[in-house]
Enzyme design. Structure first.
Site, PDB file in Angstrom:
ATOM      1  N   TYR A   1       0.835  -1.203   0.000  1.00 48.36           N
ATOM      2  CA  TYR A   1       0.000   0.000   0.000  1.00 48.36           C
ATOM      3  C   TYR A   1       0.870   1.254   0.000  1.00 48.36           C
ATOM      4  O   TYR A   1       0.623   2.203  -0.767  1.00 48.36           O
ATOM      5  CB  TYR A   1      -0.924  -0.004   1.216  1.00 48.36           C
ATOM      6  CG  TYR A   1      -1.821   1.211   1.283  1.00 48.36           C
ATOM      7  CD1 TYR A   1      -2.994   1.272   0.526  1.00 48.36           C
ATOM      8  CD2 TYR A   1      -1.502   2.301   2.091  1.00 48.36           C
ATOM      9  CE1 TYR A   1      -3.815   2.386   0.575  1.00 48.36           C
ATOM     10  CE2 TYR A   1      -2.319   3.417   2.140  1.00 48.36           C
ATOM     11  CZ  TYR A   1      -3.475   3.462   1.390  1.00 48.36           C
ATOM     12  OH  TYR A   1      -4.277   4.570   1.430  1.00 48.36           O
TER      13      TYR A   1
ATOM     14  N   LYS B   1       1.066   4.271  -2.931  1.00 47.58           N
ATOM     15  CA  LYS B   1       0.837   5.688  -2.701  1.00 47.58           C
ATOM     16  C   LYS B   1       2.066   6.533  -3.054  1.00 47.58           C
ATOM     17  O   LYS B   1       1.939   7.704  -3.422  1.00 47.58           O
ATOM     18  CB  LYS B   1       0.393   5.914  -1.255  1.00 47.58           C
ATOM     19  CG  LYS B   1      -1.006   5.349  -0.976  1.00 47.58           C
ATOM     20  CD  LYS B   1      -2.021   5.954  -1.943  1.00 47.58           C
ATOM     21  CE  LYS B   1      -3.411   5.387  -1.814  1.00 47.58           C
ATOM     22  NZ  LYS B   1      -4.359   6.022  -2.753  1.00 47.58           N
TER      23      LYS B   1
END
Length: 250
Positions: free
Chosen positions: A152, A156
């Protein structure tokens, strides 16, 4: 009247941003994963608004979303809000990609390329991008032990890199990234400590405001203040390599 397209906008920050923009008098096109989620979101809105439908975890439906959105556009602003935090190591898309990569990275890239170019574009990143690593040797975690937090964070970081790349390549468009904070959404959890409305104000401000501070490009914001992102995102070589990889797989 400005027209704004928000991906991943049936719940959480995307829905709240769209709802507030409608109340302010703007035209908003929402995006839902399915007809069912679109119907549920419409019931929560104070007024009618169009929805495009598509599960952006797979390539074909990303393209279908783009077709539907282009039929409703062009847009003054696009907010790339859609995102997932996938913990399950077994979740792979039909295209052979990690869901977190397909949704968080491939989707905003491909939609940006397929949609008519807007005046403004906002990528919703995360403060977790600071822990992101630039790894294009195994971006789909085929040869590494699955680490969902790292995956994750990497996704990002890639979003900030895409922001920087589009800002370079599209000088006529204001392209920026934001960290909405750790807010109490379905993804953030009920115990998240940050203010929910603070989480949406920056993306709305960048999408519609004529404040000089909002009319910038290639920047990273938290609560309407510019912040310095992970230094890996600043490398034009990294940005170009990421986009080359995305072109290859899409």
């Amino acid at each position: 009247m400005k027209k704004i397209f928000i991906t991943g906008s049936t719940t959480g920050l995307g829905f709240l941003a769209g709802q507030l923009l409608l109340e302010l008098g703007y035209e908003v096109v929402f995006h839902a994963r399915s007809e069912k989620s679109a119907k549920e979101a419409k019931l929560k809105l104070n007024q009618d608004a169009p929805f495009v439908i598509g599960d952006v975890s797979n390539l074909d439906e990303i393209k279908l979303v783009a077709e539907q959105a282009n039929a409703l556009g062009p847009f003054d602003a696009i907010i790339h809000n859609v995102g997932v935090y996938e913990t399950n190591a077994e979740v792979i898309t039909k295209d052979g990609l990690r869901t977190v990569f397909a949704v968080n990275v491939l989707t905003p890239y491909l939609l940006s390329k397929l949609l008519a170019r807007p005046e403004r574009m906002v990528f919703v990143s995360s403060g977790m991008h600071r822990s992101g690593e630039f790894n294009l040797e195994d971006p789909q975690w085929k040869n590494r032990m699955w680490n969902y937090t790292q995956a994750y964070s990497d996704s990002k970081l890639f979003d900030v890199m895409l922001t920087k790349w589009f800002a370079r390549k599209w000088p006529g468009t204001f392209v920026n990234a934001i960290d909405p904070g750790w807010v109490p959404t379905r993804m953030g959890g009920a115990g998240a400590p940050d203010n929910l409305m603070k989480g949406i104000e920056t993306q709305i401000w960048l999408a519609i405001s004529n404040d000089p501070e909002a009319l910038v490009t290639g920047k990273y914001f938290h609560h309407k203040e510019q912040r310095k992102p992970n230094s890996l995102a600043e490398s034009e070589r990294n940005q170009d390599e990421l986009v080359s990889y995305l072109e290859k797989i899409s």
